[in-house]
Write a protein that holds these residues in place. Structure first.
Motif, PDB file in Angstrom:
ATOM      1  N   UNK A  17      22.014   8.247   0.299  1.00  0.00           N
ATOM      2  CA  UNK A  17      23.213   7.419   0.411  1.00  0.00           C
ATOM      3  C   UNK A  17      22.906   5.927   0.369  1.00  0.00           C
ATOM      4  N   UNK A  18      21.785   5.524   0.988  1.00  0.00           N
ATOM      5  CA  UNK A  18      21.435   4.110   1.036  1.00  0.00           C
ATOM      6  C   UNK A  18      20.544   3.660  -0.098  1.00  0.00           C
ATOM      7  N   UNK A  19      20.148   4.633  -0.949  1.00  0.00           N
ATOM      8  CA  UNK A  19      19.244   4.351  -2.071  1.00  0.00           C
ATOM      9  C   UNK A  19      17.971   3.661  -1.583  1.00  0.00           C
ATOM     10  N   UNK A  20      17.331   4.308  -0.605  1.00  0.00           N
ATOM     11  CA  UNK A  20      16.125   3.773   0.016  1.00  0.00           C
ATOM     12  C   UNK A  20      14.917   4.617  -0.361  1.00  0.00           C
ATOM     13  N   UNK A  21      13.750   4.005  -0.324  1.00  0.00           N
ATOM     14  CA  UNK A  21      12.502   4.717  -0.594  1.00  0.00           C
ATOM     15  C   UNK A  21      11.875   5.162   0.725  1.00  0.00           C
ATOM     16  N   UNK A  22      10.846   5.995   0.620  1.00  0.00           N
ATOM     17  CA  UNK A  22      10.115   6.413   1.819  1.00  0.00           C
ATOM     18  C   UNK A  22       9.526   5.186   2.516  1.00  0.00           C
TER      19      UNK A  22
END
Length: 107
Positions: A17-22
């Motif tokens: 949903x937040x378009x975040x990476x690890x």
């Protein structure tokens, strides 16, 4: 009654949903990327020493991600890796240090 999501499911939901990476999640949770990848990919849970802090930080991130309009990003796409890290740390500090105003406090 809704089933409570595991740490793995919560991390994956925030990433999607937040378009975040690890790496972004690792900065937010204050843990090394390989550790977060283990939680995210293998479904393991943090050790009890870190569990409470990880859950609190993940709850704050979920709150931020839920506030995004559809299609928005938590961080701008063009942001460099170093700037992403700084932005995430600033957001986290703001969330961790949020207080009830004196006007609305019980004191």
């Amino acid at each position: 009654m809704a089933k409570e999501l595991s740490i793995c499911e919560r991390i994956n939901k925030c990433m999607g949903l937040g378009k975040l990476s690890v790496g972004d999640i690792a900065v937010w949770l204050g843990r090394p990327s390989p550790t977060v990848r283990t939680w995210q990919y293998w479904g393991r849970t943090p050790s009890l020493i870190f569990l409470e802090d990880v859950e609190r930080r993940l709850t704050l991130l979920e709150h931020r991600v839920r506030q995004l309009a559809k299609g928005q990003r938590l961080l701008p796409y063009e942001t460099s890796q170093k700037a992403r890290r700084a932005l995430l740390k600033d957001m986290l500090d703001a969330d961790l240090n949020r207080r009830v105003s004196r006007k609305n406090s019980a004191a």
